[in-house]
Design a protein around this motif. Structure first.
Motif, PDB file in Angstrom:
ATOM      1  N   ILE A  55      -8.113  32.455 -74.942  1.00 48.75           N
ATOM      2  CA  ILE A  55      -7.620  33.831 -74.720  1.00 48.75           C
ATOM      3  C   ILE A  55      -7.159  34.501 -76.021  1.00 48.75           C
ATOM      4  CG2 ILE A  55      -5.690  35.093 -73.621  1.00 48.75           C
ATOM      5  CD1 ILE A  55      -6.453  33.646 -71.031  1.00 48.75           C
ATOM      6  N   THR A  59      -8.856  37.959 -77.369  1.00 46.95           N
ATOM      7  CA  THR A  59      -8.054  39.153 -77.622  1.00 46.95           C
ATOM      8  C   THR A  59      -8.291  39.661 -79.043  1.00 46.95           C
ATOM      9  OG1 THR A  59      -6.415  38.258 -76.097  1.00 46.95           O
ATOM     10  CG2 THR A  59      -5.697  40.098 -77.462  1.00 46.95           C
ATOM     11  N   LEU A  72      -6.984  43.145 -70.619  1.00 47.13           N
ATOM     12  CA  LEU A  72      -7.412  41.781 -70.295  1.00 47.13           C
ATOM     13  C   LEU A  72      -6.998  41.535 -68.846  1.00 47.13           C
ATOM     14  CD1 LEU A  72      -8.730  40.081 -72.472  1.00 47.13           C
ATOM     15  CD2 LEU A  72      -6.649  38.753 -72.650  1.00 47.13           C
ATOM     16  N   GLN A 123      -2.943  30.505 -68.452  1.00 46.75           N
ATOM     17  CA  GLN A 123      -3.645  31.685 -68.967  1.00 46.75           C
ATOM     18  C   GLN A 123      -2.654  32.801 -69.314  1.00 46.75           C
ATOM     19  OE1 GLN A 123      -6.198  32.289 -65.535  1.00 46.75           O
ATOM     20  NE2 GLN A 123      -8.022  31.714 -66.696  1.00 46.75           N
ATOM     21  N   VAL A 124      -1.677  33.029 -68.420  1.00 45.71           N
ATOM     22  CA  VAL A 124      -0.777  34.163 -68.644  1.00 45.71           C
ATOM     23  C   VAL A 124       0.151  33.877 -69.831  1.00 45.71           C
ATOM     24  CG1 VAL A 124       1.193  33.684 -67.077  1.00 45.71           C
ATOM     25  CG2 VAL A 124       0.403  36.029 -67.410  1.00 45.71           C
ATOM     26  N   LEU A 127      -1.894  34.767 -72.689  1.00 48.22           N
ATOM     27  CA  LEU A 127      -2.037  36.232 -72.760  1.00 48.22           C
ATOM     28  C   LEU A 127      -0.785  36.864 -73.375  1.00 48.22           C
ATOM     29  CD1 LEU A 127      -3.544  38.614 -70.145  1.00 48.22           C
ATOM     30  CD2 LEU A 127      -1.210  39.026 -70.918  1.00 48.22           C
ATOM     31  N   PHE A 135      -2.465  44.406 -69.597  1.00 49.01           N
ATOM     32  CA  PHE A 135      -2.726  43.229 -68.743  1.00 49.01           C
ATOM     33  C   PHE A 135      -2.995  43.759 -67.346  1.00 49.01           C
ATOM     34  CE2 PHE A 135      -0.263  39.699 -66.278  1.00 49.01           C
ATOM     35  CZ  PHE A 135      -1.448  39.115 -65.860  1.00 49.01           C
ATOM     36  N   CYS A 150       6.055  41.280 -70.507  1.00 51.62           N
ATOM     37  CA  CYS A 150       5.055  42.286 -70.884  1.00 51.62           C
ATOM     38  C   CYS A 150       5.759  43.513 -71.460  1.00 51.62           C
ATOM     39  CB  CYS A 150       4.197  42.688 -69.677  1.00 51.62           C
ATOM     40  SG  CYS A 150       3.022  41.422 -69.192  1.00 51.62           S
TER      41      CYS A 150
END
Ligand SMILES: Cc1cc2nc3c(=O)[nH]c(=O)nc-3n(C[C@H](O)[C@H](O)[C@H](O)COP(=O)(O)O)c2cc1C
Length: 353
Positions: A55, A59, A72, A123-124, A127, A135, A150
């Motif tokens: 990831i 990015t 994403l 995954q997060v 991210l 996101f 975030c």
């Protein structure tokens, strides 16, 4: 355009109220997302099937390909009940459902994997570390810790609703925008509060109901492929439209030429919602695989086990030129598609809005 419409466009730094829908399963490309973002829309990349370790690089590739914002996209729920781990007997039962097709295509029985699908939690985490500008997600609401993280990192959040209740849950969680997606859309029906079969509202009704009930700006998805469709979405209370199938059909997407030819051909009139390819309900062009499992859906293992068995067949089916045994994701608007390149589609949207 009204003041609130330009709110979403300002926040996401868009010149056009257009989001390119993300595609999971290897069908997104950096080139497609960058082409859309460069032309003033929001390009997206579906990363749900990507290993968490990839990831950061992905990015960076997207950031290098466009100076504008991009999204994403992940799937919050990474398995259905019973689909996380199988014991030997369960794996054997699942294998027997698909064995005749493996035999037909000359593909060996696969060994059980350590995981059938990458972990969303991992995954997060990747991210958040990689900090994409946006996101977007489906199949759930992230935890308040993730939403908060975030915010701290200036990552805008976009959730997806297939019902009013899901839109209200996303709004309460404080997301920055809500995609209201009708059952016309191609790909998965991304419900999480109800069974997907019980949340099949069309875009026209859903967008109006949601726009009247949430504070977050709404992005309409499902059945929109041109400027007329985007204008209709704005008239219903959305502030942007998310377009999927029309971008999937463009040369820049990751799909096959055989799939593209079908999207532009007469078969695109016959789409169907089916669990047959992944174990989750999704819309695609009706073919032999869908017809085979129409009366046998109860035999299918849960997501992601069915998706894993099917994906192991894809290369062989494609090599054999067999479009009867592969997923041909497609929304109901496909018979109206006109553009074969993303830049042309973006230009037509620009000219028509
Ligand atoms: C092949 C395919 C894969 C998709 N995968 C995802 C995905 O991983 N995540 C997501 O948020 N939406 C996904 N979608 C939905 C699209 O992003 C978009 O919302 C939808 O296609 C809009 O409806 P339309 O097909 O009528 O344009 C997918 C759609 C298609 C056709």
């Amino acid at each position: 355009m009204s003041a609130t419409q330009s709110d979403l466009m300002q926040r996401f730094e868009l010149d056009l109220p257009v989001v390119q829908g993300p595609f999971g399963g290897g069908l997104s490309t950096v080139q497609l997302a960058a082409t859309v973002s460069d032309r003033g829309g929001l390009g997206s990349f579906g990363a749900h099937a990507r290993a968490p370790e990839t990831i950061a690089t992905l990015t960076r590739e997207l950031a290098a390909a466009t100076s504008r914002r991009f999204a994403l996209n992940l799937w919050i729920s990474d398995h259905d009940p019973g689909g996380e781990r199988l014991d030997a007997a369960e794996f054997d039962r699942a294998w027997r459902v698909f064995e005749p097709f493996y035999r037909e295509l000359g593909v060996e029985r696969p060994e059980p994997p350590t995981r059938f699908h990458p972990s969303y939690d991992a995954q997060v985490e990747a991210l958040l570390e990689a900090r994409p500008p946006v996101f977007s997600f489906v199949f759930g609401v992230p935890s308040s810790t993730v939403i908060q993280a975030c915010r701290q990192r200036d990552i805008l959040t976009v959730g997806t609703a297939t019902s009013v209740a899901e839109a209200e849950a996303l709004d309460a969680a404080g997301v920055d925008a809500i995609v209201a997606t009708g059952a016309e859309a191609g790909g998965h029906r991304v419900s999480w509060l109800e069974r997907a079969e019980d949340a099949l509202m069309g875009t026209f009704a859903l967008v109006q109901l949601v726009a009247d009930r949430v504070r977050a700006p709404v992005i309409a998805a499902g059945g929109i492929a041109d400027a007329r469709g985007v204008r209709a979405a704005l008239a219903l209370g959305a502030q942007a439209a998310q377009i999927g199938t029309a971008f999937l059909a463009c040369a820049e997407s990751g799909t096959t030429d055989a799939h593209r030819a079908i999207l532009f051909g007469p078969e695109a009139h016959r789409t169907r919602l089916t669990r047959a390819f992944t174990g989750r309900l999704a819309r695609g062009v009706r073919n032999r695989w869908i017809e085979t499992f129409e009366a046998r859906q109860h035999e299918l293992p849960p997501f992601p086990v069915t998706a894993w068995f099917v994906s192991n067949l894809r290369a062989a089916a494609q090599a054999a030129g067999d479009t009867g045994l592969v997923s041909l994701w497609c929304g109901q608007i496909a018979p109206n598609l006109r553009h074969r390149h993303a830049a042309e589609l973006m230009q037509a949207l620009h000219d028509g809005l």
